[in-house]
Design a protein around this motif. Structure first.
Motif, PDB file in Angstrom:
ATOM      1  N   THR A   1      -9.025   6.215   1.111  1.00 33.13           N
ATOM      2  CA  THR A   1      -9.154   6.190  -0.348  1.00 33.13           C
ATOM      3  C   THR A   1      -8.319   5.064  -0.947  1.00 33.13           C
ATOM      4  O   THR A   1      -8.794   4.299  -1.799  1.00 33.13           O
ATOM      5  N   LEU A   2      -7.088   4.957  -0.477  1.00 32.74           N
ATOM      6  CA  LEU A   2      -6.156   3.969  -1.027  1.00 32.74           C
ATOM      7  C   LEU A   2      -6.616   2.538  -0.755  1.00 32.74           C
ATOM      8  O   LEU A   2      -6.728   1.723  -1.686  1.00 32.74           O
ATOM      9  N   TYR A   3      -6.928   2.247   0.505  1.00 30.59           N
ATOM     10  CA  TYR A   3      -7.213   0.850   0.840  1.00 30.59           C
ATOM     11  C   TYR A   3      -8.611   0.416   0.408  1.00 30.59           C
ATOM     12  O   TYR A   3      -8.844  -0.758   0.154  1.00 30.59           O
ATOM     13  N   LYS A   4      -9.505   1.379   0.290  1.00 23.05           N
ATOM     14  CA  LYS A   4     -10.802   1.036  -0.273  1.00 23.05           C
ATOM     15  C   LYS A   4     -10.644   0.683  -1.759  1.00 23.05           C
ATOM     16  O   LYS A   4     -11.254  -0.260  -2.261  1.00 23.05           O
TER      17      LYS A   4
ATOM     18  N   SER B   1     -14.249   7.631   2.749  1.00 21.72           N
ATOM     19  CA  SER B   1     -14.001   6.323   2.121  1.00 21.72           C
ATOM     20  C   SER B   1     -13.996   5.210   3.155  1.00 21.72           C
ATOM     21  O   SER B   1     -14.491   4.109   2.900  1.00 21.72           O
TER      22      SER B   1
ATOM     23  N   LEU C   1      -8.795  13.024   5.182  1.00 22.80           N
ATOM     24  CA  LEU C   1      -9.326  12.980   3.818  1.00 22.80           C
ATOM     25  C   LEU C   1      -9.827  11.589   3.417  1.00 22.80           C
ATOM     26  O   LEU C   1     -10.475  11.440   2.391  1.00 22.80           O
ATOM     27  N   GLY C   2      -9.494  10.599   4.236  1.00 23.65           N
ATOM     28  CA  GLY C   2      -9.950   9.248   3.910  1.00 23.65           C
ATOM     29  C   GLY C   2     -11.159   8.796   4.714  1.00 23.65           C
ATOM     30  O   GLY C   2     -11.647   7.675   4.527  1.00 23.65           O
TER      31      GLY C   2
ATOM     32  N   ASP D   1       1.387   0.588   6.864  1.00 25.86           N
ATOM     33  CA  ASP D   1       1.482   1.861   6.140  1.00 25.86           C
ATOM     34  C   ASP D   1       2.078   2.946   7.039  1.00 25.86           C
ATOM     35  O   ASP D   1       2.960   3.706   6.632  1.00 25.86           O
TER      36      ASP D   1
ATOM     37  N   LEU E   1      -7.916  -0.459  -3.240  1.00 27.03           N
ATOM     38  CA  LEU E   1      -7.237  -1.757  -3.347  1.00 27.03           C
ATOM     39  C   LEU E   1      -8.213  -2.900  -3.086  1.00 27.03           C
ATOM     40  O   LEU E   1      -8.188  -3.927  -3.774  1.00 27.03           O
ATOM     41  N   ASP E   2      -9.065  -2.702  -2.109  1.00 25.48           N
ATOM     42  CA  ASP E   2     -10.058  -3.725  -1.776  1.00 25.48           C
ATOM     43  C   ASP E   2     -11.017  -3.952  -2.952  1.00 25.48           C
ATOM     44  O   ASP E   2     -11.329  -5.092  -3.310  1.00 25.48           O
TER      45      ASP E   2
ATOM     46  N   ARG F   1       1.185  -6.330   3.166  1.00 31.49           N
ATOM     47  CA  ARG F   1       0.252  -7.065   2.315  1.00 31.49           C
ATOM     48  C   ARG F   1       0.691  -6.809   0.884  1.00 31.49           C
ATOM     49  O   ARG F   1       0.693  -5.659   0.424  1.00 31.49           O
TER      50      ARG F   1
ATOM     51  N   TYR G   1       0.496  -7.044  -3.138  1.00 30.74           N
ATOM     52  CA  TYR G   1      -0.491  -7.111  -4.220  1.00 30.74           C
ATOM     53  C   TYR G   1       0.211  -7.330  -5.553  1.00 30.74           C
ATOM     54  O   TYR G   1       1.375  -6.958  -5.726  1.00 30.74           O
TER      55      TYR G   1
ATOM     56  N   ARG H   1      -7.347  -5.187   7.999  1.00 27.84           N
ATOM     57  CA  ARG H   1      -7.323  -3.737   7.773  1.00 27.84           C
ATOM     58  C   ARG H   1      -6.413  -3.048   8.791  1.00 27.84           C
ATOM     59  O   ARG H   1      -5.624  -2.164   8.458  1.00 27.84           O
TER      60      ARG H   1
ATOM     61  N   GLY I   1       0.782  -1.231   0.000  1.00 28.70           N
ATOM     62  CA  GLY I   1       0.000   0.000   0.000  1.00 28.70           C
ATOM     63  C   GLY I   1       0.808   1.271   0.000  1.00 28.70           C
ATOM     64  O   GLY I   1       0.605   2.148  -0.851  1.00 28.70           O
TER      65      GLY I   1
ATOM     66  N   ARG J   1     -11.744  -7.278  -5.275  1.00 25.07           N
ATOM     67  CA  ARG J   1     -13.056  -7.900  -5.434  1.00 25.07           C
ATOM     68  C   ARG J   1     -13.454  -7.996  -6.910  1.00 25.07           C
ATOM     69  O   ARG J   1     -14.213  -8.881  -7.295  1.00 25.07           O
TER      70      ARG J   1
ATOM     71  N   GLU K   1      -2.824  -3.676   7.947  1.00 28.38           N
ATOM     72  CA  GLU K   1      -2.394  -2.982   6.729  1.00 28.38           C
ATOM     73  C   GLU K   1      -2.125  -1.497   7.024  1.00 28.38           C
ATOM     74  O   GLU K   1      -1.156  -0.923   6.537  1.00 28.38           O
TER      75      GLU K   1
ATOM     76  N   TRP L   1     -16.519   2.145   2.975  1.00 22.08           N
ATOM     77  CA  TRP L   1     -15.939   0.798   2.965  1.00 22.08           C
ATOM     78  C   TRP L   1     -16.510  -0.028   4.115  1.00 22.08           C
ATOM     79  O   TRP L   1     -16.856  -1.204   3.941  1.00 22.08           O
TER      80      TRP L   1
END
Lengths: 119, 149
Positions: free
Chosen positions: A53-56, B70, B66-67, B38, A58-59, A86, A88, B31, A32, A63, B34, B74
């Motif tokens: 934003t990033l991990y959503k 999302s 900012l996330g 990061d 990637l998820d 993780r 990818y 999650r 990531g 899928r 991860e 999610w």
């Protein structure tokens, strides 16, 4: 936000494109933070892509079958004295998804912009 | 680690802990791990590039802030998928919406207080915010580093 099935957002296209470029440079897998850093550098953005934003993205790519992932070998991470990554990689479907988009639309990564990567 | 950086990391971990609560264990732990990875990579990269800790703290805070939208979408999607897979008949949607509202309120509170504390720490080197950051970092779940995870 409702999207058409299979429609990829700019951040998702950017991930695929950067991942394929990394592979061409010899890095077949990515994690990531690495992809966030690469996108930031290529887009000349001031900030890294937001975590959510990033991990959503990637998820969602996983899928859709455009990415696959696995957790790094714990021993490798332990030897490096860091948390496990993780890892990818882009699938054949992921490559195929990028090709028509790249031919018909402007490349999101190729256009320098300021600020965060698109969500 | 500077107080501001400790606070930003603690806030991020706390937020991840909050919005992943109630998810199936595998999904939740993945999650959290991860994001921990990061955070670690971000911190080490900043150190390698000799970036000031205060700037790194602000970057982390921006990435968190900012996330959030999302993260919430999610969470809703992941919760829905998990419920569908488990075929749970009980109505959890009301509970989930309540949790999300509570989560947003808590997150906004953390962010507003965090921004103030980081700004104080940057400007004055405030000892109190350093203690708060360290405490928040300690209270946050330990990252699952090491061979057992």
């Amino acid at each position: 936000m409702r999207r058409k099935p299979g429609h990829l957002l700019p951040i998702e296209l950017a991930i695929l494109e950067v991942a394929i470029r990394l592979r061409m440079q010899g890095a077949s897998q990515f994690y990531g933070f690495l992809i966030a850093k690469e996108i930031k550098e290529r887009q000349e953005a001031r900030l890294l892509t937001a975590h959510g934003t990033l991990y959503k993205a990637l998820d969602r790519l996983q899928r859709l079958g455009l990415l696959e992932s696995e957790w790094e070998d714990p021993l490798v991470a332990a030897q490096a004295n860091r948390p496990r990554r993780r890892l990818y990689w882009v699938t054949a479907a992921g490559e195929a998804a990028l090709v028509p988009t790249a031919e018909t639309a402007p490349r999101p990564v190729a256009q320098p912009r300021r600020g965060l990567a698109p969500s | 680690m500077s107080a501001a950086l400790a606070l930003a990391i603690g806030m991020t971990r706390s937020w991840v802990t909050l919005y992943t609560s109630g998810l199936p264990r595998e999904l939740r732990d993945a999650r959290r791990a991860e994001i921990d990875s990061d955070l670690w990579e971000h911190q080490r990269t900043a150190e390698f590039l000799d970036q000031p800790p205060g700037g790194t703290a602000l970057q982390l805070l921006a990435r968190l802030l900012l996330g959030i939208s999302s993260d919430l979408t999610w969470r809703l999607e992941a919760g829905h998928i998990a419920r569908s897979e488990r075929s749970i008949s009980m109505n959890e949607s009301g509970t989930m919406r309540s949790l999300v509202v509570v989560g947003v309120v808590v997150a906004l509170f953390l962010i507003v207080t965090g921004i103030g504390a980081i700004a104080d720490a940057l400007v004055q080197g405030d000892l109190a915010s350093g203690q708060a950051g360290s405490a928040l970092s300690r209270c946050s779940p330990e990252p699952p580093w090491g061979p057992d995870y």
